[in-house]
Design a protein around this motif. Structure first.
Motif, PDB file in Angstrom:
ATOM      1  N   ARG A 111      18.253  14.263  10.016  1.00  0.00           N
ATOM      2  CA  ARG A 111      18.945  14.095   8.735  1.00  0.00           C
ATOM      3  C   ARG A 111      18.789  12.671   8.217  1.00  0.00           C
ATOM      4  NH1 ARG A 111      21.951  18.057   6.678  1.00  0.00           N
ATOM      5  NH2 ARG A 111      22.622  19.780   8.021  1.00  0.00           N
ATOM      6  N   LEU A 112      18.937  11.698   9.102  1.00  0.00           N
ATOM      7  CA  LEU A 112      18.811  10.299   8.688  1.00  0.00           C
ATOM      8  C   LEU A 112      17.389   9.980   8.245  1.00  0.00           C
ATOM      9  CD1 LEU A 112      20.959   8.519  11.442  1.00  0.00           C
ATOM     10  CD2 LEU A 112      21.625   9.096   9.098  1.00  0.00           C
ATOM     11  N   ALA A 113      16.411  10.556   8.933  1.00  0.00           N
ATOM     12  CA  ALA A 113      15.015  10.342   8.544  1.00  0.00           C
ATOM     13  C   ALA A 113      14.748  10.914   7.155  1.00  0.00           C
ATOM     14  CB  ALA A 113      14.072  10.981   9.563  1.00  0.00           C
ATOM     15  N   ASN A 114      15.318  12.081   6.864  1.00  0.00           N
ATOM     16  CA  ASN A 114      15.160  12.672   5.536  1.00  0.00           C
ATOM     17  C   ASN A 114      15.836  11.813   4.471  1.00  0.00           C
ATOM     18  OD1 ASN A 114      13.618  14.892   6.294  1.00  0.00           O
ATOM     19  ND2 ASN A 114      15.405  16.170   6.729  1.00  0.00           N
ATOM     20  N   LEU A 115      17.001  11.269   4.788  1.00  0.00           N
ATOM     21  CA  LEU A 115      17.681  10.382   3.842  1.00  0.00           C
ATOM     22  C   LEU A 115      16.805   9.172   3.520  1.00  0.00           C
ATOM     23  CD1 LEU A 115      21.375  10.406   5.138  1.00  0.00           C
ATOM     24  CD2 LEU A 115      20.586  11.204   2.917  1.00  0.00           C
ATOM     25  N   GLN A 116      16.197   8.601   4.544  1.00  0.00           N
ATOM     26  CA  GLN A 116      15.310   7.464   4.316  1.00  0.00           C
ATOM     27  C   GLN A 116      14.079   7.871   3.503  1.00  0.00           C
ATOM     28  OE1 GLN A 116      14.597   5.786   8.254  1.00  0.00           O
ATOM     29  NE2 GLN A 116      16.265   4.334   7.943  1.00  0.00           N
ATOM     30  N   SER A 117      13.607   9.088   3.734  1.00  0.00           N
ATOM     31  CA  SER A 117      12.464   9.587   2.964  1.00  0.00           C
ATOM     32  C   SER A 117      12.826   9.744   1.493  1.00  0.00           C
ATOM     33  CB  SER A 117      11.992  10.928   3.532  1.00  0.00           C
ATOM     34  OG  SER A 117      10.969  11.476   2.723  1.00  0.00           O
ATOM     35  N   TYR A 118      14.006  10.281   1.227  1.00  0.00           N
ATOM     36  CA  TYR A 118      14.450  10.453  -0.154  1.00  0.00           C
ATOM     37  C   TYR A 118      14.517   9.100  -0.865  1.00  0.00           C
ATOM     38  CZ  TYR A 118      16.129  15.033   1.556  1.00  0.00           C
ATOM     39  OH  TYR A 118      16.222  16.274   2.116  1.00  0.00           O
ATOM     40  N   PHE A 119      15.099   8.119  -0.179  1.00  0.00           N
ATOM     41  CA  PHE A 119      15.211   6.773  -0.759  1.00  0.00           C
ATOM     42  C   PHE A 119      13.830   6.184  -1.046  1.00  0.00           C
ATOM     43  CE2 PHE A 119      14.898   2.229   0.426  1.00  0.00           C
ATOM     44  CZ  PHE A 119      15.524   1.682  -0.687  1.00  0.00           C
ATOM     45  N   THR A 120      12.896   6.348  -0.112  1.00  0.00           N
ATOM     46  CA  THR A 120      11.551   5.808  -0.287  1.00  0.00           C
ATOM     47  C   THR A 120      10.823   6.487  -1.438  1.00  0.00           C
ATOM     48  OG1 THR A 120      11.464   5.373   2.100  1.00  0.00           O
ATOM     49  CG2 THR A 120       9.376   5.325   0.897  1.00  0.00           C
ATOM     50  N   ALA A 121      10.925   7.812  -1.501  1.00  0.00           N
ATOM     51  CA  ALA A 121      10.268   8.558  -2.584  1.00  0.00           C
ATOM     52  C   ALA A 121      10.845   8.169  -3.941  1.00  0.00           C
ATOM     53  CB  ALA A 121      10.431  10.055  -2.349  1.00  0.00           C
ATOM     54  N   SER A 122      12.153   8.003  -4.011  1.00  0.00           N
ATOM     55  CA  SER A 122      12.784   7.600  -5.267  1.00  0.00           C
ATOM     56  C   SER A 122      12.353   6.186  -5.653  1.00  0.00           C
ATOM     57  CB  SER A 122      14.309   7.676  -5.131  1.00  0.00           C
ATOM     58  OG  SER A 122      14.942   7.381  -6.356  1.00  0.00           O
ATOM     59  N   SER A 123      12.203   5.313  -4.664  1.00  0.00           N
ATOM     60  CA  SER A 123      11.705   3.963  -4.933  1.00  0.00           C
ATOM     61  C   SER A 123      10.291   4.024  -5.516  1.00  0.00           C
ATOM     62  CB  SER A 123      11.700   3.133  -3.645  1.00  0.00           C
ATOM     63  OG  SER A 123      13.003   2.976  -3.123  1.00  0.00           O
ATOM     64  N   LEU A 168       2.911   3.517  -3.825  1.00  0.00           N
ATOM     65  CA  LEU A 168       3.857   2.454  -3.482  1.00  0.00           C
ATOM     66  C   LEU A 168       3.457   1.806  -2.160  1.00  0.00           C
ATOM     67  CD1 LEU A 168       6.514   0.924  -4.097  1.00  0.00           C
ATOM     68  CD2 LEU A 168       7.712   2.708  -2.795  1.00  0.00           C
ATOM     69  N   GLY A 169       2.969   2.615  -1.224  1.00  0.00           N
ATOM     70  CA  GLY A 169       2.550   2.086   0.070  1.00  0.00           C
ATOM     71  C   GLY A 169       1.417   1.086  -0.038  1.00  0.00           C
ATOM     72  N   GLU A 170       0.618   1.182  -1.096  1.00  0.00           N
ATOM     73  CA  GLU A 170      -0.508   0.262  -1.286  1.00  0.00           C
ATOM     74  C   GLU A 170      -0.072  -1.124  -1.757  1.00  0.00           C
ATOM     75  OE1 GLU A 170      -2.881   2.418  -4.061  1.00  0.00           O
ATOM     76  OE2 GLU A 170      -3.702   3.815  -2.568  1.00  0.00           O
ATOM     77  N   THR A 171       1.202  -1.243  -2.123  1.00  0.00           N
ATOM     78  CA  THR A 171       1.705  -2.519  -2.668  1.00  0.00           C
ATOM     79  C   THR A 171       2.229  -3.463  -1.602  1.00  0.00           C
ATOM     80  OG1 THR A 171       3.992  -1.754  -2.968  1.00  0.00           O
ATOM     81  CG2 THR A 171       2.413  -1.284  -4.748  1.00  0.00           C
ATOM     82  N   GLY A 172       2.448  -2.955  -0.383  1.00  0.00           N
ATOM     83  CA  GLY A 172       3.054  -3.777   0.652  1.00  0.00           C
ATOM     84  C   GLY A 172       4.488  -3.389   0.940  1.00  0.00           C
ATOM     85  N   PHE A 173       4.983  -2.338   0.282  1.00  0.00           N
ATOM     86  CA  PHE A 173       6.315  -1.810   0.559  1.00  0.00           C
ATOM     87  C   PHE A 173       6.393  -1.426   2.038  1.00  0.00           C
ATOM     88  CE2 PHE A 173       9.624   1.466   0.604  1.00  0.00           C
ATOM     89  CZ  PHE A 173      10.575   0.974  -0.274  1.00  0.00           C
ATOM     90  N   ASN A 174       7.585  -1.499   2.632  1.00  0.00           N
ATOM     91  CA  ASN A 174       7.796  -1.236   4.054  1.00  0.00           C
ATOM     92  C   ASN A 174       6.952  -0.063   4.564  1.00  0.00           C
ATOM     93  OD1 ASN A 174       9.096   0.013   6.466  1.00  0.00           O
ATOM     94  ND2 ASN A 174      10.545  -1.666   6.219  1.00  0.00           N
ATOM     95  N   GLY A 175       5.989  -0.371   5.425  1.00  0.00           N
ATOM     96  CA  GLY A 175       5.043   0.634   5.897  1.00  0.00           C
ATOM     97  C   GLY A 175       5.677   1.724   6.730  1.00  0.00           C
ATOM     98  N   ASP A 176       6.705   1.361   7.506  1.00  0.00           N
ATOM     99  CA  ASP A 176       7.381   2.366   8.332  1.00  0.00           C
ATOM    100  C   ASP A 176       8.099   3.394   7.463  1.00  0.00           C
ATOM    101  OD1 ASP A 176       6.526   1.182  10.670  1.00  0.00           O
ATOM    102  OD2 ASP A 176       8.314  -0.078  10.869  1.00  0.00           O
ATOM    103  N   LEU A 177       8.738   2.907   6.386  1.00  0.00           N
ATOM    104  CA  LEU A 177       9.420   3.834   5.473  1.00  0.00           C
ATOM    105  C   LEU A 177       8.418   4.740   4.772  1.00  0.00           C
ATOM    106  CD1 LEU A 177      12.182   1.586   3.818  1.00  0.00           C
ATOM    107  CD2 LEU A 177      12.522   3.455   5.446  1.00  0.00           C
TER     108      LEU A 177
END
Length: 507
Positions: free
Chosen positions: A295-307, A456-465
């Motif tokens: 559940r927490l991983a999905n929450l982080q995914s939602y935040f990253t996708a929205s970003s 977004l990942g190509e910009t240097g945004f947190n790679g783990d997220l």
């Protein structure tokens, strides 16, 4: 008419300082001086709180610099909305209504005189504005609205009569952007739509009823009877047709939903992680349970996708860009972001447990407040169907029948499509059942979202997220495509009363 140009203090601050000061004020108002739960669980918002919020000039982010604003820079507007929604989703919606559904349309299509007068009121007097489109009998079917207008040639003004409802800020807004259709001499309504700016100080709007809305208690909603007159210069001027102008206004607003969703999802994520770290169940931290981690991983995914959506809108949608044809991007962003908002609140409620099922707890409050985001400004079911229709139209135009072949060449999906070559490698029939269209739209909307996340990942945004979000999106998309390909379609049993009482079969 000469308009005085004003320079509020907010314009002199760089965006980082502006957001930092605004964030500090919101924290003071919602957590230090007041009980956040009490503010959010009572109707309305205390005037002194609203005054101090507006004194920070958050709405200056939507106003061009020549009228005293910060310049109507999309990224600044989204940062302001994100900061607001972390503290209060209803307050963020209030800012979004003012900005995306009133100030930006006025900036793009308004007469110079109307712009100068209204923008000055917003900057100097903390005025607010809203939008009236929806009517009691014509919700999603806005093009059939019955509110009509006639033109008085001698007085050089428009007379507008009709009935509108579910307008956020009912009874509060100082200005309204109102839609209507022209009435000819025979009383027939025209097919096109016009937009008018009305100053409530001029009267003519009667609030017939205030609705007891289930959530978003800070915002008043209701039914409004209109019988108003509007000067000629307060009619918005479309570049072509009124319908195309409305599409631009609605698409631009949908494209900016990530401003509200990102801050909200950030808050849901923080609340969930903090709770799980502190909560001990069965002699072990809740944080260590595998199902909780999912559940927490999905929450982080939602935040990253929205970003990623916020980044896309900030880099692709300046104020003056015509978004009337950006239906696929706008509908994908709005529907997926708001689905994630509600899913996140559901997860927080599940993690918190019984304590969250209280009016004064953020979990229960967020569950109710996030739900209407999936309905207003286009019901998500309708938007998912429109996503599929847009793709099918593009495939027909380019004479491509294979879904993968089309998506891998399309700019909004090209990077993500290669992750699903096997699943998407099938022919699409142009005649698909509506429920299948909606199901396909859900999948395509998330493929568009995944594409933005890769960008977004190509910009240097947190790679783990980013990596985590791509895994989550991959699972979700594969499941949606599988359901589209194989899901049986049950029918409706109209005569279900006979032989449907289980107790009559007891031996």
């Amino acid at each position: 008419m000469e308009i005085d140009v004003i320079q509020p203090a907010s314009v002199k601050k760089n965006i980082s300082l502006f957001i930092s000061d605004y964030k500090e004020k919101l924290s003071e108002l919602f957590t230090e001086r007041n009980n956040e739960n009490e503010l959010a669980s009572t109707r309305g918002i205390p005037p002194y709180v609203m005054r101090q919020v507006l004194d920070c000039k958050p709405l200056s982010a939507f106003i061009p610099s020549e009228y005293g604003g910060r310049g109507a820079i999309t990224s600044e507007a989204l940062q302001m909305l994100e900061t607001t929604s972390y503290q209060s989703l209803p307050l963020s919606l209030m800012m979004g209504i003012n900005g995306a559904l009133f100030l930006q349309p006025l900036a793009n299509y308004g007469h110079h005189e109307a712009q100068g007068t209204v923008f000055k009121k917003f900057i100097e007097d903390n005025n607010m504005g809203g939008l009236m489109i929806t009517e009691p009998e014509y919700g999603s079917d806005a093009l059939r609205m019955q509110t009509g207008f006639t033109h008085d040639d001698q007085r050089e003004e428009y007379n507008i009569e009709g009935l509108k409802h579910w307008a956020g800020l009912t009874g509060w807004a100082d200005y309204w952007l109102i839609t209507a259709r022209g009435v000819d001499k025979d009383g027939n309504l025209s097919r096109d739509i016009a937009f008018f700016v009305h100053d409530t100080a001029q009267g003519g709007i009667e609030v017939q009823e205030y609705y007891k809305n289930l959530g978003l208690l800070m915002l008043p909603y209701g039914k409004n009877k209109l019988d108003i007159t509007v000067p000629e210069e307060y009619r918005l001027q479309p570049n072509s047709t009124g319908v195309k102008m409305m599409l631009d206004i609605l698409h631009r607003s949908r494209l900016q939903f990530p401003g509200m969703s990102t801050g909200f999802l950030h808050r849901m994520m923080d609340e969930a992680i903090d709770h799980c770290k502190d909560r001990v169940v069965g002699g072990m931290s809740l944080f260590n349970y595998d199902q909780v981690k999912e559940r927490l991983a999905n929450l982080q995914s939602y935040f990253t996708a929205s970003s990623a959506m916020s980044y896309f809108t900030s880099t692709n949608v300046p104020l003056k860009k015509d978004t009337s044809k950006m239906d696929l991007a706008a509908n994908s962003i709005k529907s997926v972001a708001t689905d994630y908002m509600h899913e996140a609140s559901q997860s927080l409620m599940q993690l918190v447990g019984a304590k969250g099922y209280r009016e004064d707890h953020i979990a229960g409050r967020s569950l109710v407040d996030s739900r209407p985001f999936q309905i207003f400004e286009g019901s998500n079911d309708i938007l998912y169907q429109q996503i599929s229709e847009s793709v099918l139209k593009g495939m027909k135009k380019s004479k491509v029948q294979n879904l993968y072949q089309y998506l891998k060449e399309y700019s909004l999906t090209s990077l993500a499509a290669d992750h699903f070559k096997e699943q998407l490698n099938f022919r699409i029939d142009q005649k698909i059942a509506q429920r299948k269209m909606v199901q396909l739209g859900r999948a395509i909307g998330r493929i568009v979202t995944m594409n933005m996340t890769i960008k977004l990942g190509e910009t240097g945004f947190n790679g783990d997220l980013i990596s985590n979000s791509l895994k989550s999106l991959t699972n979700e998309i594969e499941m949606l495509v599988a359901r589209y390909s194989s899901e049986p379609q049950p029918d409706i049993i109209t005569d279900y009363h006979s032989e449907s009482n289980w107790s009559q079969y007891l031996k």
